[in-house]
Structure formats: structure tokens, C-alpha cells
Design an enzyme around this catalytic site. Sequence first.
Site, PDB file in Angstrom:
ATOM      1  N   ASP A  99      67.863  70.475  10.460  1.00 16.14           N
ATOM      2  CA  ASP A  99      69.074  70.021   9.755  1.00 16.14           C
ATOM      3  C   ASP A  99      70.250  69.661  10.663  1.00 16.14           C
ATOM      4  O   ASP A  99      71.393  70.065  10.390  1.00 16.14           O
ATOM      5  CB  ASP A  99      69.517  71.089   8.749  1.00 16.14           C
ATOM      6  CG  ASP A  99      68.484  71.367   7.673  1.00 16.14           C
ATOM      7  OD1 ASP A  99      67.413  70.727   7.700  1.00 16.14           O
ATOM      8  OD2 ASP A  99      68.734  72.241   6.822  1.00 16.14           O
TER       9      ASP A  99
ATOM     10  N   ASP B 253      68.014  68.360   5.047  1.00 17.47           N
ATOM     11  CA  ASP B 253      68.360  68.638   3.660  1.00 17.47           C
ATOM     12  C   ASP B 253      68.539  67.297   2.964  1.00 17.47           C
ATOM     13  O   ASP B 253      69.199  66.395   3.509  1.00 17.47           O
ATOM     14  CB  ASP B 253      69.684  69.415   3.585  1.00 17.47           C
ATOM     15  CG  ASP B 253      69.488  70.890   3.307  1.00 17.47           C
ATOM     16  OD1 ASP B 253      68.338  71.339   3.176  1.00 17.47           O
ATOM     17  OD2 ASP B 253      70.504  71.611   3.223  1.00 17.47           O
TER      18      ASP B 253
ATOM     19  N   HIS C 187      69.427  66.555  -0.791  1.00 19.11           N
ATOM     20  CA  HIS C 187      69.665  67.082  -2.133  1.00 19.11           C
ATOM     21  C   HIS C 187      69.979  66.005  -3.169  1.00 19.11           C
ATOM     22  O   HIS C 187      70.649  65.017  -2.842  1.00 19.11           O
ATOM     23  CB  HIS C 187      70.852  68.050  -2.108  1.00 19.11           C
ATOM     24  CG  HIS C 187      70.630  69.287  -1.306  1.00 19.11           C
ATOM     25  ND1 HIS C 187      69.491  70.061  -1.426  1.00 19.11           N
ATOM     26  CD2 HIS C 187      71.413  69.909  -0.384  1.00 19.11           C
ATOM     27  CE1 HIS C 187      69.586  71.098  -0.604  1.00 19.11           C
ATOM     28  NE2 HIS C 187      70.737  71.026   0.042  1.00 19.11           N
TER      29      HIS C 187
ATOM     30  N   HIS D 226      72.331  69.361  -7.471  1.00 20.28           N
ATOM     31  CA  HIS D 226      71.564  70.494  -6.948  1.00 20.28           C
ATOM     32  C   HIS D 226      72.190  71.818  -7.350  1.00 20.28           C
ATOM     33  O   HIS D 226      73.420  71.964  -7.359  1.00 20.28           O
ATOM     34  CB  HIS D 226      71.454  70.401  -5.425  1.00 20.28           C
ATOM     35  CG  HIS D 226      70.421  71.317  -4.859  1.00 20.28           C
ATOM     36  ND1 HIS D 226      70.712  72.553  -4.329  1.00 20.28           N
ATOM     37  CD2 HIS D 226      69.072  71.195  -4.769  1.00 20.28           C
ATOM     38  CE1 HIS D 226      69.601  73.131  -3.928  1.00 20.28           C
ATOM     39  NE2 HIS D 226      68.586  72.331  -4.183  1.00 20.28           N
TER      40      HIS D 226
ATOM     41  N   HIS E  18      76.710  68.820  -0.375  1.00 18.74           N
ATOM     42  CA  HIS E  18      76.355  68.444   0.999  1.00 18.74           C
ATOM     43  C   HIS E  18      74.978  67.794   1.039  1.00 18.74           C
ATOM     44  O   HIS E  18      74.122  68.080   0.207  1.00 18.74           O
ATOM     45  CB  HIS E  18      76.383  69.664   1.936  1.00 18.74           C
ATOM     46  CG  HIS E  18      75.366  70.708   1.589  1.00 18.74           C
ATOM     47  ND1 HIS E  18      75.562  71.649   0.597  1.00 18.74           N
ATOM     48  CD2 HIS E  18      74.127  70.965   2.092  1.00 18.74           C
ATOM     49  CE1 HIS E  18      74.513  72.437   0.506  1.00 18.74           C
ATOM     50  NE2 HIS E  18      73.614  72.038   1.397  1.00 18.74           N
TER      51      HIS E  18
ATOM     52  N   LYS F 132      63.732  68.179   2.788  1.00 16.40           N
ATOM     53  CA  LYS F 132      63.615  69.383   1.960  1.00 16.40           C
ATOM     54  C   LYS F 132      64.801  69.482   1.015  1.00 16.40           C
ATOM     55  O   LYS F 132      65.794  68.773   1.180  1.00 16.40           O
ATOM     56  CB  LYS F 132      63.542  70.632   2.846  1.00 16.40           C
ATOM     57  CG  LYS F 132      64.775  70.886   3.697  1.00 16.40           C
ATOM     58  CD  LYS F 132      64.510  72.007   4.703  1.00 16.40           C
ATOM     59  CE  LYS F 132      65.728  72.314   5.555  1.00 16.40           C
ATOM     60  NZ  LYS F 132      66.808  72.985   4.833  1.00 16.40           N
TER      61      LYS F 132
ATOM     62  N   CYS G 222      69.199  78.110   7.597  1.00 19.52           N
ATOM     63  CA  CYS G 222      67.982  77.298   7.570  1.00 19.52           C
ATOM     64  C   CYS G 222      67.110  77.464   8.806  1.00 19.52           C
ATOM     65  O   CYS G 222      65.888  77.398   8.706  1.00 19.52           O
ATOM     66  CB  CYS G 222      68.344  75.841   7.352  1.00 19.52           C
ATOM     67  SG  CYS G 222      69.067  75.553   5.719  1.00 19.52           S
TER      68      CYS G 222
END
Length: 232
Positions: free
Chosen positions: A13, A53, A55, A59, A98, A123, A171
Site C-alpha cells: 500500500d 487498497d 475501495h 466502504h 481513502h 484489495k 496492513c
Amino acid sequence: MTPSIKAALIIVDLQEDFCPPKGSLAVTDGRSIAPVINDLLKLPWTLRVATKDMHPKDHISFASQHPPPNNKPFESSITIANPHNPEETQTTNLWPDHCVAGSPGSELIPELDVSRLDEVVEKGQDKRVEMYSAFCTPFLNPKIVETGLAKTLKEKGVTHVFCVGLAADFCVKATAIDAAKEGFETVVIREGTKGVEQGDEADKKLAQELKENNVKMVSVDGPEVAKVRDLQ
């Protein structure tokens, strides 16, 4: 570790929203780890993976998706149930919006040498569940989302996993612990990470938590990284 190891580097990330000056969930000095990671990318890894990430706008971890007064980013938390097993739950922090898919904040930072990457794993796309790890969501009975990263690593014959990126205490930690659970000998390279919590005490706490989950915190100048360098 032996000369016959097959090692993978997982860069977790390293995205705009996790980095100053504009990131909505910026980790202090997040960009400063890029030179260390770029040097690591030059080593003879079997696989070089970056995670992102990614999203949806709605989310469940976004504070904006919950009613007041318990919707303060960083302060509030919620309990999420496994969508297929209500008895399995997870308590998680609420964050500012984010890494929304397609937004500038979801992009890997330009300081990262993406030309050396072999794979990019996305992810956090399922709006119903939090997902810190690059392997799977924390729900196991049944598993809700798996990225296929474990399968890819095993198909490549990887034996050792080295983790860097952001944030060390979220993470990166979750990814490293899941790598160890998948049977890989796993380390986190201290100089290649930054945490939300920083300082000596935070480092000690993280190192201990990793150790309890069969993950070692190591130095970029230590023998573990040297063994990969020696594969050249």
C-alpha cells in the site's frame, strides 16, 4: 536461510492517500521509505509484488458511511460481522475516505520504481468487510475474500516473504502475519516501513506482536536481506 531460497518482496500500500502531503490517511514520513524500497527492488527476488487498497466509495471502514455521533475518523470503531456467519465478528477503526478506486489517492506513489514490479494485487474491494492483509479478509469461517496472492507465491516456489510498505502497524503487519500462516518464512524490514504509531515503544510493540505470530522484524543491513543479495 540457504542459498537455494526463493524470496518474494511484498510492498504494501505505498499509495498517495497514505503519504504526505495530501494523503487523506497519511502516515508520517510515508514517502521517505521509497528509496529503501527501490534499492530492495533491485535484488534478485523470485517475485516483486505491490499491493493497493482499492475501495468502493461506500466502504464500511469509512467514517462517512456511519451516522453520528460514533463516526469520527481515527476515534470511532465498529463491529463488523462475517456476511456469511454472523457469529464471527471483527472490531475495526473508522477511517477517512481513502484509496477510492479510480481516485488519485489510490495510485502508487511516483517515487516507487514500478518498472521492477511483477504483480500488483488489489484489495479491499468488498464494501462489507475490512481488509488489511494482502492475502484475505480476517474472516475465516468461511473466508469471504482471497486475493490469490498465496496461490501465486506458491506457484512460483517462494519460500521466504519480505514485507515493506505502509502502514507498519496495520496492513504490513496483517500481510506479514498471513504470509507466515500460509507457511512462508516471513520478515518485516524495519527501514522499509512506517507506522501510524512511531517511535521506539511503537517499534518494540510491533516487533513483539510480529514475533508472537512467527514473523521477524529485521534490518535492511541484516543477514536475512544479505542472503537475498548473495543470490546475485
